[in-house]
Write a protein that holds these residues in place. Structure first.
Motif, mmCIF file in Angstrom:
data_model
loop_
_atom_site.group_PDB
_atom_site.id
_atom_site.type_symbol
_atom_site.label_atom_id
_atom_site.label_comp_id
_atom_site.label_asym_id
_atom_site.label_seq_id
_atom_site.Cartn_x
_atom_site.Cartn_y
_atom_site.Cartn_z
ATOM 1 N N ASN A 52 0.809 -1.215 0.000
ATOM 2 C CA ASN A 52 0.000 0.000 0.000
ATOM 3 C C ASN A 52 0.847 1.271 0.000
ATOM 4 N N ALA A 53 2.119 1.104 -0.311
ATOM 5 C CA ALA A 53 3.013 2.265 -0.353
ATOM 6 C C ALA A 53 2.974 2.941 -1.723
ATOM 7 N N LYS A 54 3.137 4.256 -1.741
ATOM 8 C CA LYS A 54 3.267 4.993 -2.991
ATOM 9 C C LYS A 54 4.705 4.921 -3.505
ATOM 10 N N LYS A 55 5.650 4.908 -2.567
ATOM 11 C CA LYS A 55 7.065 4.859 -2.934
ATOM 12 C C LYS A 55 7.844 4.289 -1.759
ATOM 13 N N VAL A 56 8.911 3.527 -2.060
ATOM 14 C CA VAL A 56 9.786 2.964 -1.022
ATOM 15 C C VAL A 56 11.228 3.229 -1.416
ATOM 16 N N SER A 57 11.990 3.790 -0.505
ATOM 17 C CA SER A 57 13.416 4.016 -0.762
ATOM 18 C C SER A 57 14.237 3.487 0.409
ATOM 19 N N VAL A 58 15.524 3.265 0.133
ATOM 20 C CA VAL A 58 16.452 2.820 1.165
ATOM 21 C C VAL A 58 17.214 4.038 1.669
ATOM 22 N N ILE A 59 17.172 4.237 2.976
ATOM 23 C CA ILE A 59 17.922 5.326 3.588
ATOM 24 C C ILE A 59 18.930 4.725 4.564
ATOM 25 N N GLY A 60 20.058 5.439 4.788
ATOM 26 C CA GLY A 60 21.055 4.902 5.692
ATOM 27 C C GLY A 60 22.231 5.825 5.869
#
Length: 649
Positions: A52-60
């Motif tokens: 149900n996400a519009k966008k997913v990114s990896v942060i770190g």
């Protein structure tokens, strides 16, 4: 900025199909992070379920936690899986998923499949591995002999954070490897066959003791790395000690970086608060009717059994899972389609879990239900309509036993049945008899201070309770510290009071538990028939005036028989017991012996006579020590032995 994530996948069409069907049981090989190579470049593959996400990114820490730089790709198959490859990342990289919801919020979530987490309030995930060079091959090949229901199972339950602390810095935890140095020889010396570790999965809140899990696939880093935990398990196995983990598929906390509203929706928890919120623990209940959640949980069980070589899972809070009205008042729950209070989806999940792990590992492992109701057929096979557990905690026995030993001596005759009632149902399930951590916290007092009487009587009572437990049908479980009479309630913030062992009464109690473990694990009469009716017989169950109990324990050989006599009055008795004609007995154990800090009264067989006595043709009269348990062995029938030898020829 151009997306610096490259397309990559570990999922096949079959993987996705099984995941959506709730039948993918090895998701830890797909989801999470994996070190891979793409186009000759080394890096890390990321994948996460967020339908149900519009966008997913990896942060770190590799991109200053910027959610615009490393955006994952949604799979084309509408599975809700986001994935991608980031070049150049290495072990130890900190990361989270920045999930943009349909409403435009940005949620920073740790990886549900991460193998390691940070130890701080933000608790980011770490790029990690479960690679380890095991040296427990001998144990793994033969462990079915020690983990099946025909074997003696004596479990030492412990909390790693408070079994032993750093002597110089008592506020610091020991590493898994440091714990192994002390724990492994201790368990071996005491004779326990298994340890049960309270949850070692990652958890943020220390007072939860590990039962509020956020990182279901991560060994808690407060004690070290995944490899450090594996070292501890490896060392236990090399010393022929099995390892059971507490597993919590019943609920999870609402931490911002955890599973709760993972992609802005009720993804893992049930949306209806009557079924999705736990009022006692203020936590969230898994949606057992959602296939992807079932795949997540059963894969998690498989993960610990597979990657960590664990021998069993004790499933926490099964009662709360199976009952829709658990801890709820009228109007706060809704019945199932049959108008009943059984959570049918949870029952089906538990059946599928047990079926899956036993199909994969067979008798090499044990599943144990912590269940306090009379829910039927928990340890019966799924194909017969049961739930499929290997064993169940015998909570009724535990409550009745502790209630009895709290009673004044003169009142015990009015509660005599509390020690006999378990025999009415002890073969309904495969029971393990728990004297667990739950009984020595929250004002309940330590076991030694539950006992009635002065100091000597308290220790005598507890010694006799242990004789009763170790000679009763069923597997055994004892919480850390109870073996030497920990005087204070369990405190998760500090070490056990090992200094108590300088006192003879505490040392004596510890020696008694060691001896009882030896009797239980070396004498087949006490374990061969522990889950069937052929192993137990009452000789005297109704002598409430004297508070005496007499019973037999029997092995598979006809002449392998022991008699147990419990004198639960604080006085010496000359006591008559009925025996069969032709049988003779030797006293082999006495809890009142001086080596256990008893009074030293020697139990003697004073007289044997041929007389009818309560359906027996012969009697023996014994001198019974006060507040004591004694064990007698039936002498071998030489005629029978010769007959068997002759017959074999």
């Amino acid at each position: 900025m151009m997306n610096s994530v490259k397309t990559y996948t570990l999922f096949t069409h079959e993987d996705v199909y099984l995941f959506k069907e709730g039948r993918h049981y090895k998701l830890y090989g797909k989801f999470g992070v994996h070190s891979v190579e793409k186009d000759g470049k080394q890096g890390v593959y990321f994948s996460v379920w967020a339908p149900n996400a519009k966008k997913v990114s990896v942060i770190g820490n590799f991109n200053n936690w910027n959610h615009k730089d490393h955006i994952l790709f949604p799979r084309w198959d509408e599975s809700g899986i986001w994935e991608g490859f980031i070049e150049g990342l290495t072990w130890g990289t900190l990361y989270k998923y920045a999930i943009e919801t349909m409403g435009g919020d940005i949620l920073e979530k740790s990886d549900p499949y991460a193998l390691s987490w940070e130890q701080n309030i933000q608790a980011a995930s770490l790029v990690s591995t479960t690679w380890y060079e095991w040296s427990d091959q001998a144990w793994m090949e033969d462990r079915w002999k020690r983990n099946n229901l025909d074997a003696p199972i004596s479990v030492y339950e412990l909390h790693l954070g408070s079994w032993l602390r750093n002597e110089d810095f008592p506020d610091r935890f020991l590493n898994y490897r440091d714990i192994a140095k002390s724990l492994v020889p201790y368990i071996k010396e005491m004779g326990f066959t298994h340890v049960e570790l309270m949850p070692v999965m990652e958890y943020p809140y220390e007072p939860s003791w590990g039962y509020q899990i956020t990182g279901f696939y991560a060994a808690t880093s407060r004690f070290g790395s995944p490899q450090d935990l594996m070292f501890l398990i490896d060392d236990l196995h090399k010393n022929n000690i099995g390892v059971i983990l507490d597993w919590v598929p019943s609920h999870f906390p609402g931490d911002a970086n955890g599973l709760y509203r993972f992609d802005g929706s009720h993804l893992y928890e049930h949306e209806d608060p009557k079924r999705g919120f736990h009022p006692d623990w203020k936590s969230h209940i898994f949606n057992y009717g959602k296939n992807e959640v079932k795949s997540f949980l059963i894969s998690n069980a498989m993960f610990w059994l597979d990657r960590y070589h664990v021998d069993g899972l004790r499933v926490d809070a099964v009662t709360s899972m199976l009952h829709l009205d658990y801890s709820r008042n009228e109007g706060e729950w809704e019945p199932n389609i049959y108008g009943e209070n059984v959570n049918l989806e949870a029952k089906t999940f538990l059946q599928e879990f047990n079926t899956a792990v036993y199909k994969e590992f067979g008798d090499n492992i044990i599943t144990i239900a912590e269940e306090s109701s009379d829910f039927p057929m928990l340890t019966k096979p799924v194909h017969d309509g049961g739930v499929g557990f290997g064993m169940k905690w015998m909570m009724g026995w535990m409550h009745d036993t502790l209630d009895y030993f709290k009673e004044d001596f003169e009142n015990r005759k009015y509660h005599h049945h509390k020690l006999t009632f378990a025999s009415m149902y002890m073969y309904n399930e495969n029971y393990i008899m728990p004297l667990s951590h739950d009984e020595v916290v929250h004002g309940k007092a330590s076991l030694i201070y539950k006992m009635k009487g002065d100091e000597w009587q308290k220790f005598a009572n507890l010694r006799t309770l242990y004789v009763y437990m170790f000679t009763h049908p069923g597997a055994k479980l004892l919480f850390m510290g109870d073996e030497f009479g920990q005087t204070s309630e369990w405190n998760f913030t500090r070490s056990l009071d090992w200094n108590l062992l300088q006192y003879p009464v505490h040392k004596g109690l510890q020696e008694l538990v060691k001896k009882l473990n030896h009797i239980y694990t070396t004498e087949p009469a006490f374990y061969e028939n522990q889950f069937n009716k052929h192993g137990f017989e009452w000789v005297e169950a109704d002598d409430l005036e004297n508070s005496v109990y007499v019973y037999l324990r029997k092995g598979k050989r006809r002449d392998d028989v022991f008699m147990v006599i419990l004198n639960l009055a604080p006085k010496v008795l000359d006591y008559k017991v009925g025996i069969h004609t032709g049988t003779h007995w030797d006293v082999v154990f006495n809890s009142d012996d001086g080596q256990y800090s008893g009074s030293g009264v020697v139990p003697e067989i004073v007289e044997e006579k041929y007389e009818e006595w309560r359906n027996y043709q012969k009697t023996m009269t014994l001198k019974l020590p006060p507040l004591a348990g004694i064990v007698l062995r039936k002498k071998k029938d030489k005629k029978y032995k010769l007959h068997r030898i002759k017959h074999r020829r």
